[in-house]
Write a protein that holds these residues in place. Structure first.
Motif, mmCIF file in Angstrom:
data_model
loop_
_atom_site.group_PDB
_atom_site.id
_atom_site.type_symbol
_atom_site.label_atom_id
_atom_site.label_comp_id
_atom_site.label_asym_id
_atom_site.label_seq_id
_atom_site.Cartn_x
_atom_site.Cartn_y
_atom_site.Cartn_z
ATOM 1 N N LYS A 69 0.722 -1.052 -0.122
ATOM 2 C CA LYS A 69 -0.097 -0.049 0.042
ATOM 3 C C LYS A 69 0.909 1.253 -0.095
ATOM 4 N N LEU A 70 1.664 1.357 1.117
ATOM 5 C CA LEU A 70 2.451 2.751 1.160
ATOM 6 C C LEU A 70 3.541 2.686 0.253
ATOM 7 N N GLN A 71 4.079 1.682 -0.348
ATOM 8 C CA GLN A 71 5.096 1.618 -1.460
ATOM 9 C C GLN A 71 4.413 2.109 -2.701
ATOM 10 N N ARG A 72 3.360 1.748 -2.948
ATOM 11 C CA ARG A 72 2.325 2.072 -4.276
ATOM 12 C C ARG A 72 2.211 3.590 -4.436
ATOM 13 N N GLN A 73 1.648 4.166 -3.202
ATOM 14 C CA GLN A 73 1.222 5.355 -2.897
ATOM 15 C C GLN A 73 2.509 6.330 -3.030
#
Length: 318
Positions: free
Chosen positions: A119-123
């Protein structure tokens, strides 16, 4: 390694003992963004800031357990008195925001949780590559704990799409849920609250996107829990409908963005319809009183449209 964290995960919690472990585990499983060195520990690029508003159900004991296990990563703030009850509801998020050191803030309340390790990586990867964007969102599952019903968030687009401040307000779907949001700290201002009688998540998200634009990424990243302990879930449907109005009225008064006029009328008609269906004439009076107090011309237009629709319904005209 970075001197300051790249991401500040901000979590507010109150009596979330049945949920808080899943919430914290969702934070801890996050993979590092691409710009972070491969050998970096999570504490090198991330901090987890938690504000507990004087929980009494065992939430604090669980938080202290995690705090002891991850002292370099998890930083709780424990209140001795409940700030929400003390009239500080509008400032609850600020307790974490004011101590956040990250370039980005990722938001999640203690009764919700993230399900996607990337999640955080993509965003963050998206925001790092696209400086004109101020926030990033994703899909989620709405879980009604009272009924057991699970509902996937629905959107009319097949792929990723932009979220503007206008589409955030005017579209009939919620493309910018706070639980899914990662935003640039540089796009946020504590000054916004001063312009509103009651500062809400809607205002915060709106202004962040208004300072640039948002991007919606098509992946399911978390679960939003609806339960009896939630503030809005305990409120009658007609009252919840009426209390939605002041948010849009205040935002229109502050920004003068004309698309709020249609939103106010549509929201008013929705509230009036519910009041009629559930036979709450006094609530109808409160809706009109609120409209006339803020914007008489919108109140008159709403009144005539509502009467026209009601007459057509009585006559059986589509």
């Amino acid at each position: 390694m970075q001197e300051t964290p790249l991401v500040s995960i901000c979590c507010i919690t109150y009596n979330h003992a049945p949920f808080i472990r899943k919430c914290l585990d969702g934070f801890l499983m996050q993979e590092k963004p691409s710009c972070v060195p491969a050998d970096a520990k999570m504490s090198d690029w991330c901090e987890i800031l938690i504000h507990d508003d004087c929980s009494t159900d065992g939430t604090i004991e669980i938080l202290k357990e995690y705090e002891a296990k991850y002292p370099e990563l998890i930083f709780p703030l424990y209140e001795e008195t409940n700030q929400y009850s003390n009239g500080k509801a509008d400032e609850i998020d600020f307790y974490n925001y004011k101590r956040a050191k990250g370039k980005y803030i990722a938001y999640c309340e203690g009764d919700d949780y993230w399900t996607e390790p990337l999640k955080l990586q993509r965003q963050v990867d998206f925001l790092e590559a696209n400086e004109k964007y101020t926030a990033c969102f994703h899909e989620f599952i709405m879980n009604n704990i009272l009924t057991g019903e699970k509902q996937h968030s629905k959107y009319p687009y097949s792929g990723d799409f932009d979220v503007t401040h206008k589409s955030f307000i005017c579209e009939p779907y919620n493309s910018a849920h706070p639980m899914t949001m990662v935003f640039r700290v540089s796009a946020f201002s504590f000054e916004w609250q001063k312009h509103y009688k009651h500062y809400r998540d809607t205002m915060e998200t709106f202004h962040i996107i208004r300072n640039g634009k948002g991007r919606f990424l098509r992946f399911v990243g978390g679960v939003y829990n609806m339960h009896k302990g939630g503030v809005s879930s305990q409120m009658p449907r007609y009252e919840r409908a009426r209390l939605t109005l002041p948010t849009y009225l205040d935002m229109y008064s502050y920004t003068h963005d004309h698309f709020f006029i249609k939103k106010i009328i549509d929201t008013s008609l929705w509230a009036l319809k519910i009041c009629d269906e559930e036979n709450h004439p006094n609530e109808k009076k409160k809706v009109y009183k609120l409209l006339f107090k803020h914007t008489p011309f919108i109140a008159l237009k709403t009144y005539f449209v509502f009467c026209k629709r009601k007459t057509k319904k009585m006559l059986g005209i589509c």
